[in-house]
Design a protein around this motif. Structure first.
Motif, PDB file in Angstrom:
ATOM      1  N   ILE A  87       0.743  -1.152   0.113  1.00 13.68           N
ATOM      2  CA  ILE A  87       0.113  -0.087  -0.088  1.00 13.68           C
ATOM      3  C   ILE A  87       0.866   1.247   0.082  1.00 13.68           C
ATOM      4  CG2 ILE A  87      -1.674   1.471   1.395  1.00 13.68           C
ATOM      5  CD1 ILE A  87      -2.796  -1.286   2.260  1.00 13.68           C
ATOM      6  N   VAL A  88       1.876   1.222   0.795  1.00 13.46           N
ATOM      7  CA  VAL A  88       2.876   2.384   0.723  1.00 13.46           C
ATOM      8  C   VAL A  88       3.372   2.496  -0.496  1.00 13.46           C
ATOM      9  CG1 VAL A  88       4.840   3.142   1.834  1.00 13.46           C
ATOM     10  CG2 VAL A  88       3.393   2.313   3.348  1.00 13.46           C
ATOM     11  N   ASP A  89       3.813   1.457  -1.247  1.00 14.78           N
ATOM     12  CA  ASP A  89       4.332   1.530  -2.463  1.00 14.78           C
ATOM     13  C   ASP A  89       3.348   2.172  -3.609  1.00 14.78           C
ATOM     14  OD1 ASP A  89       6.888   0.553  -1.593  1.00 14.78           O
ATOM     15  OD2 ASP A  89       6.211  -1.718  -2.241  1.00 14.78           O
ATOM     16  N   PHE A  90       2.211   1.770  -3.489  1.00 15.45           N
ATOM     17  CA  PHE A  90       1.044   2.344  -4.290  1.00 15.45           C
ATOM     18  C   PHE A  90       1.010   3.579  -4.234  1.00 15.45           C
ATOM     19  CE2 PHE A  90      -3.378   3.875  -4.819  1.00 15.45           C
ATOM     20  CZ  PHE A  90      -3.540   3.515  -5.733  1.00 15.45           C
ATOM     21  N   PHE A  91       0.948   4.344  -3.006  1.00 18.57           N
ATOM     22  CA  PHE A  91       0.852   5.944  -2.929  1.00 18.57           C
ATOM     23  C   PHE A  91       2.220   6.637  -3.078  1.00 18.57           C
ATOM     24  CE2 PHE A  91      -2.679   4.806  -0.006  1.00 18.57           C
ATOM     25  CZ  PHE A  91      -3.646   5.817  -0.052  1.00 18.57           C
ATOM     26  N   VAL A 137       4.115   5.892  -5.801  1.00 18.15           N
ATOM     27  CA  VAL A 137       4.189   5.927  -7.152  1.00 18.15           C
ATOM     28  C   VAL A 137       3.125   7.024  -7.791  1.00 18.15           C
ATOM     29  CG1 VAL A 137       5.063   3.650  -7.384  1.00 18.15           C
ATOM     30  CG2 VAL A 137       2.572   4.018  -7.711  1.00 18.15           C
ATOM     31  N   LEU A 138       2.205   7.328  -6.941  1.00 20.54           N
ATOM     32  CA  LEU A 138       1.164   8.296  -7.506  1.00 20.54           C
ATOM     33  C   LEU A 138       1.841   9.719  -7.748  1.00 20.54           C
ATOM     34  CD1 LEU A 138      -1.876   7.401  -5.570  1.00 20.54           C
ATOM     35  CD2 LEU A 138      -1.593   6.812  -7.713  1.00 20.54           C
ATOM     36  N   PRO A 139       1.488  10.280  -8.730  1.00 17.61           N
ATOM     37  CA  PRO A 139       2.099  11.729  -9.019  1.00 17.61           C
ATOM     38  C   PRO A 139       1.283  12.670  -8.091  1.00 17.61           C
ATOM     39  CG  PRO A 139       0.357  10.989 -10.726  1.00 17.61           C
ATOM     40  CD  PRO A 139       0.567   9.934  -9.737  1.00 17.61           C
ATOM     41  N   PHE A 140       1.955  12.888  -7.183  1.00 14.03           N
ATOM     42  CA  PHE A 140       1.339  14.074  -6.021  1.00 14.03           C
ATOM     43  C   PHE A 140       1.236  15.397  -6.744  1.00 14.03           C
ATOM     44  CE2 PHE A 140       2.698  17.415  -2.737  1.00 14.03           C
ATOM     45  CZ  PHE A 140       1.568  17.130  -2.109  1.00 14.03           C
ATOM     46  N   LEU A 141       2.054  15.884  -7.085  1.00  5.78           N
ATOM     47  CA  LEU A 141       1.641  17.041  -7.679  1.00  5.78           C
ATOM     48  C   LEU A 141       0.391  17.308  -8.729  1.00  5.78           C
ATOM     49  CD1 LEU A 141       5.333  18.722  -8.391  1.00  5.78           C
ATOM     50  CD2 LEU A 141       3.797  19.375  -6.481  1.00  5.78           C
ATOM     51  N   MET A 142       0.426  16.351  -9.569  1.00  6.07           N
ATOM     52  CA  MET A 142      -0.633  16.123 -10.672  1.00  6.07           C
ATOM     53  C   MET A 142      -1.977  16.012  -9.724  1.00  6.07           C
ATOM     54  SD  MET A 142       0.771  16.748 -13.352  1.00  6.07           S
ATOM     55  CE  MET A 142      -0.643  16.136 -14.344  1.00  6.07           C
ATOM     56  N   ILE A 143      -1.914  15.244  -8.730  1.00  5.16           N
ATOM     57  CA  ILE A 143      -3.228  15.031  -8.081  1.00  5.16           C
ATOM     58  C   ILE A 143      -3.660  16.382  -7.448  1.00  5.16           C
ATOM     59  CG2 ILE A 143      -4.208  13.730  -6.089  1.00  5.16           C
ATOM     60  CD1 ILE A 143      -2.668  11.312  -6.911  1.00  5.16           C
ATOM     61  N   ALA A 199      -2.118  13.169   2.821  1.00 10.38           N
ATOM     62  CA  ALA A 199      -2.582  11.766   1.938  1.00 10.38           C
ATOM     63  C   ALA A 199      -1.520  11.260   1.406  1.00 10.38           C
ATOM     64  CB  ALA A 199      -3.787  11.951   1.264  1.00 10.38           C
ATOM     65  N   PHE A 200      -0.439  12.049   1.002  1.00  9.83           N
ATOM     66  CA  PHE A 200       0.444  11.513   0.167  1.00  9.83           C
ATOM     67  C   PHE A 200       2.012  11.816   0.933  1.00  9.83           C
ATOM     68  CE2 PHE A 200      -2.739  12.678  -2.796  1.00  9.83           C
ATOM     69  CZ  PHE A 200      -2.856  11.655  -3.503  1.00  9.83           C
ATOM     70  N   LEU A 201       2.064  12.455   1.932  1.00 11.05           N
ATOM     71  CA  LEU A 201       3.229  12.887   2.742  1.00 11.05           C
ATOM     72  C   LEU A 201       3.441  11.789   3.775  1.00 11.05           C
ATOM     73  CD1 LEU A 201       3.199  16.493   2.349  1.00 11.05           C
ATOM     74  CD2 LEU A 201       4.321  15.140   0.933  1.00 11.05           C
ATOM     75  N   TRP A 202       2.601  11.003   4.142  1.00 12.07           N
ATOM     76  CA  TRP A 202       3.051   9.941   5.275  1.00 12.07           C
ATOM     77  C   TRP A 202       3.784   9.053   5.204  1.00 12.07           C
ATOM     78  CZ3 TRP A 202       1.463   5.038   4.976  1.00 12.07           C
ATOM     79  CH2 TRP A 202       0.288   4.742   3.724  1.00 12.07           C
ATOM     80  N   THR A 203       3.973   8.478   3.690  1.00 15.19           N
ATOM     81  CA  THR A 203       4.738   7.156   3.331  1.00 15.19           C
ATOM     82  C   THR A 203       6.242   7.237   4.041  1.00 15.19           C
ATOM     83  OG1 THR A 203       5.296   8.421   1.266  1.00 15.19           O
ATOM     84  CG2 THR A 203       3.390   6.818   1.388  1.00 15.19           C
ATOM     85  N   GLY A 204       7.028   8.564   3.777  1.00 18.40           N
ATOM     86  CA  GLY A 204       8.205   8.313   4.079  1.00 18.40           C
ATOM     87  C   GLY A 204       8.475   8.186   5.737  1.00 18.40           C
ATOM     88  N   THR A 205       7.709   8.666   6.685  1.00 13.49           N
ATOM     89  CA  THR A 205       7.482   8.402   7.970  1.00 13.49           C
ATOM     90  C   THR A 205       7.200   6.940   8.036  1.00 13.49           C
ATOM     91  OG1 THR A 205       6.812  10.813   8.402  1.00 13.49           O
ATOM     92  CG2 THR A 205       6.804   9.311   9.985  1.00 13.49           C
TER      93      THR A 205
END
Length: 362
Positions: free
Chosen positions: A195-199, A201-207, A229-235
């Motif tokens: 699930i982390v990998d899925f988030f 690879v999503l284009p954050f800026l485009m969304i 919603a897209f910035l929690w994956t690194g933590t």
């Protein structure tokens, strides 16, 4: 002749008496004492053991009992985490100054905005277009006649609020997600990491661009949620890697052996040992989140001009005339962004050293 015989007999008698005395004394030394003598081997052993006891107890610290006992009251105790952080901030003058400056700016901005009317500040005034700093306008006006000082105060409040909200949501969710994934491991960890990998690879800026385009009106809360919603994956990935190492240590295995529940182990034993890393990550994420919001607003995909932020003020610098001749419009916002980033960075470095015993100054 008679005298010589008498002399020899006297010498022989003396030698016999000496031999008998020595033999008697030796027998007395090796003969065990009788019951009526008032002294026994057992008493001798007891006296020796008492002397040994006294010598051992003399070497033990005050309050200790028994051979090799530890003085639990006088043992050195480790410092609590908040005290280590406080001492590190006191020893690092630059970090202490940065913390004080950040508190002053935050308190001033949030306190002053309570008395400012945002609708009046962002109202267009054609009779006050592009005025330099004067008595009526402390930092001049923009191309719409709007007060730059009022926009700077409200914009700083909005940028800091977004930074704090995004950091709290993303770091909080990422910490829980990463600890659960690293603690359980196996198939649970594998599924959660996909699930982390899925988030990631999503284009954050485009969304974000699509969100800003589709949603007609949004506020600080909705904008913070879409960023978090897209910035929690690194933590989550960072905490997960550390949790996988911590769960193999003895105190976790001992808790499992004693029958402690997983929730208790995770939140009462594992998470407190990661507080230093969480604080450092949250501090550095705060600076990054403020920069992301400012960057999105600068390129036109953040807040509209009706909702000021540091990024919207910096966006005025896109115009060549404003960049070259009207410094009062964009320079204060640029300086404030730089100051905030440096303050957060210095505080984060102090927190990082506090979490690493090899790099502490105090």
């Amino acid at each position: 002749m008679a005298n010589e015989r008498e002399e020899k007999s006297r010498i022989n008698d003396n030698e016999n008496n000496t031999y008998k005395y020595n033999e008697t004394s030796e027998n007395k030394e090796h003969t065990p004492p009788e019951k009526g003598d008032g002294f026994s081997l057992k008493d001798n052993d007891k006296s020796e053991s008492k002397e040994l006891d006294m010598s051992v107890k003399a070497d033990l610290p005050h309050g200790a009992t028994g051979h090799g006992a530890l003085d639990m009251k006088n043992l050195p105790r480790s410092k609590p985490g908040w005290k280590i952080i406080f001492e590190e901030l006191i020893s690092d003058k630059l970090a202490l100054f940065s913390l004080i400056l950040l508190i002053i700016i935050t308190s001033y901005v949030f306190g002053l905005t309570m008395f400012l009317n945002q609708a009046a500040i962002v109202k267009v005034d054609l009779f006050s277009i592009n005025q330099p700093p004067n008595d009526d306008f402390r930092l001049g006006t923009d191309y719409g006649g709007r007060d730059i000082f009022g926009q700077l105060i409200i914009g700083t409040r909005n940028s800091l609020a977004i930074g704090f909200l995004v950091t709290a949501i993303s770091v909080g969710f990422g910490v829980v997600y990463g600890i659960v994934s690293g603690y359980f491991g196996g198939h649970i960890d594998n599924a959660m990491m996909r699930i982390v990998d899925f988030f990631m690879v999503l284009p954050f800026l485009m969304i974000v661009v699509v969100f800003v385009t589709i949603v007609p009106s949004y506020d600080i809360w909705t904008f913070s949620l879409i960023m978090a919603a897209f910035l929690w994956t690194g933590t989550a990935r960072l905490i997960r890697s550390v949790a996988m190492q911590e769960k193999e240590l003895d105190y976790i295995n001992a808790s499992k052996t004693l029958g402690s529940s997983h929730i208790k182990i995770i939140f009462k034993q594992l998470m407190p040992n990661l507080v230093g890393l969480i604080i450092v990550n949250a501090t550095l994420s705060l600076a990054a989140n403020i920069g992301i919001e400012s960057g999105l607003s600068f390129i036109g995909f953040g807040f509209p001009e009706s909702t000021p932020s540091l990024g919207t003020l910096m966006a005025y610098a896109i115009q060549t005339q404003t960049l070259q001749n009207r410094w009062w419009i964009w320079a204060p916002a640029a300086i404030l962004i730089l100051v905030l980033m440096l303050c957060v960075r210095n505080i984060g470095e102090a927190f990082r050293r506090a979490g690493d015993a090899r790099q502490r100054n105090a």
